[in-house]
Design a protein around this motif. Structure first.
Motif, PDB file in Angstrom:
ATOM      1  N   THR A  13       0.812  -1.125   0.083  1.00 38.09           N
ATOM      2  CA  THR A  13      -0.010  -0.016   0.116  1.00 38.09           C
ATOM      3  C   THR A  13       0.855   1.185   0.012  1.00 38.09           C
ATOM      4  OG1 THR A  13      -0.206   0.003   2.484  1.00 38.09           O
ATOM      5  CG2 THR A  13      -1.790  -1.228   1.165  1.00 38.09           C
ATOM      6  N   TYR A  14       0.151   2.368  -0.505  1.00 39.43           N
ATOM      7  CA  TYR A  14       0.906   3.563  -0.230  1.00 39.43           C
ATOM      8  C   TYR A  14      -0.202   4.642   0.063  1.00 39.43           C
ATOM      9  CZ  TYR A  14       3.785   7.492  -2.267  1.00 39.43           C
ATOM     10  OH  TYR A  14       4.464   8.582  -2.286  1.00 39.43           O
ATOM     11  N   VAL A  39      -1.585   8.365   1.051  1.00 35.03           N
ATOM     12  CA  VAL A  39      -1.275   9.553   0.704  1.00 35.03           C
ATOM     13  C   VAL A  39      -2.464  10.437   1.417  1.00 35.03           C
ATOM     14  CG1 VAL A  39      -1.448  11.137  -1.157  1.00 35.03           C
ATOM     15  CG2 VAL A  39      -1.003   8.945  -1.639  1.00 35.03           C
ATOM     16  N   TYR A  45      -5.768   8.909   1.367  1.00 35.36           N
ATOM     17  CA  TYR A  45      -6.333   8.305  -0.037  1.00 35.36           C
ATOM     18  C   TYR A  45      -5.469   6.819   0.005  1.00 35.36           C
ATOM     19  CZ  TYR A  45      -8.859  12.134  -1.678  1.00 35.36           C
ATOM     20  OH  TYR A  45      -9.572  13.161  -1.955  1.00 35.36           O
ATOM     21  N   ARG A 104      -3.542   4.356  -2.718  1.00 40.00           N
ATOM     22  CA  ARG A 104      -3.053   4.405  -4.067  1.00 40.00           C
ATOM     23  C   ARG A 104      -3.068   2.710  -4.250  1.00 40.00           C
ATOM     24  NH1 ARG A 104       1.595   7.356  -6.229  1.00 40.00           N
ATOM     25  NH2 ARG A 104      -0.214   8.654  -6.814  1.00 40.00           N
ATOM     26  N   GLN A 105      -3.774   2.216  -5.258  1.00 40.03           N
ATOM     27  CA  GLN A 105      -4.088   0.908  -5.344  1.00 40.03           C
ATOM     28  C   GLN A 105      -2.895   0.599  -6.588  1.00 40.03           C
ATOM     29  OE1 GLN A 105      -8.057   1.158  -6.744  1.00 40.03           O
ATOM     30  NE2 GLN A 105      -8.746   0.101  -5.025  1.00 40.03           N
ATOM     31  N   PHE A 106      -1.891   0.091  -6.092  1.00 41.01           N
ATOM     32  CA  PHE A 106      -0.676  -0.340  -7.072  1.00 41.01           C
ATOM     33  C   PHE A 106      -1.391  -1.364  -8.366  1.00 41.01           C
ATOM     34  CE2 PHE A 106       2.049   1.465  -3.780  1.00 41.01           C
ATOM     35  CZ  PHE A 106       2.730   2.151  -4.787  1.00 41.01           C
ATOM     36  N   ASN A 124      -2.680   2.006 -10.401  1.00 43.89           N
ATOM     37  CA  ASN A 124      -2.276   3.021  -9.585  1.00 43.89           C
ATOM     38  C   ASN A 124      -3.445   4.018  -9.170  1.00 43.89           C
ATOM     39  OD1 ASN A 124       0.181   2.604  -8.872  1.00 43.89           O
ATOM     40  ND2 ASN A 124       1.015   3.567 -10.510  1.00 43.89           N
ATOM     41  N   ASN A 125      -4.536   3.598  -9.308  1.00 37.81           N
ATOM     42  CA  ASN A 125      -5.683   4.510  -8.883  1.00 37.81           C
ATOM     43  C   ASN A 125      -5.722   4.886  -7.605  1.00 37.81           C
ATOM     44  OD1 ASN A 125      -6.866   4.082 -11.388  1.00 37.81           O
ATOM     45  ND2 ASN A 125      -8.436   2.630 -10.945  1.00 37.81           N
ATOM     46  N   MET A 126      -6.013   6.304  -7.381  1.00 38.65           N
ATOM     47  CA  MET A 126      -6.156   6.823  -5.720  1.00 38.65           C
ATOM     48  C   MET A 126      -7.500   6.676  -5.582  1.00 38.65           C
ATOM     49  SD  MET A 126      -3.078   7.916  -5.149  1.00 38.65           S
ATOM     50  CE  MET A 126      -3.015   9.175  -3.770  1.00 38.65           C
TER      51      MET A 126
END
Length: 85
Positions: A58-59, A61, A68, A70-72, A76-78
């Motif tokens: 996960t990332y 933000v 949010y 980020r869906q790797f 890469n959708n936020m």
């Protein structure tokens, strides 16, 4: 791991392996002034398989309006995770 203050525009990364007891938990406390959002960044005991899968890579933000994810694994959708109260 302790408290980490991440300045605006910066990031903090870590890697880990789940413990042998199956109870690994990392949580995140994000604050904007006197407003706070707290959530599990990784919870091995999460029952929903989709939730556990997305926690593995996960990332997070933090922006002015919300936190949010980020869906790797999905272009890469936020996606909105939590709005500031």
């Amino acid at each position: 791991m302790g408290v980490h203050v991440v300045p605006p525009g910066s990031e903090y990364q870590w890697r880990f392996r789940p413990n042998i007891f199956g109870i690994t938990l990392f949580w995140c406390h994000v604050a904007k002034g006197n407003v706070e959002v707290v959530f599990d960044a990784y919870n091995e005991e999460e029952k929903d398989p989709w939730e556990r899968i997305h926690m593995d890579n996960t990332y997070w933000v933090a922006r002015d309006d919300a936190v949010y994810l980020r869906q790797f694994w999905k272009n890469n959708n936020m996606v909105l995770w939590r709005r500031w109260p």
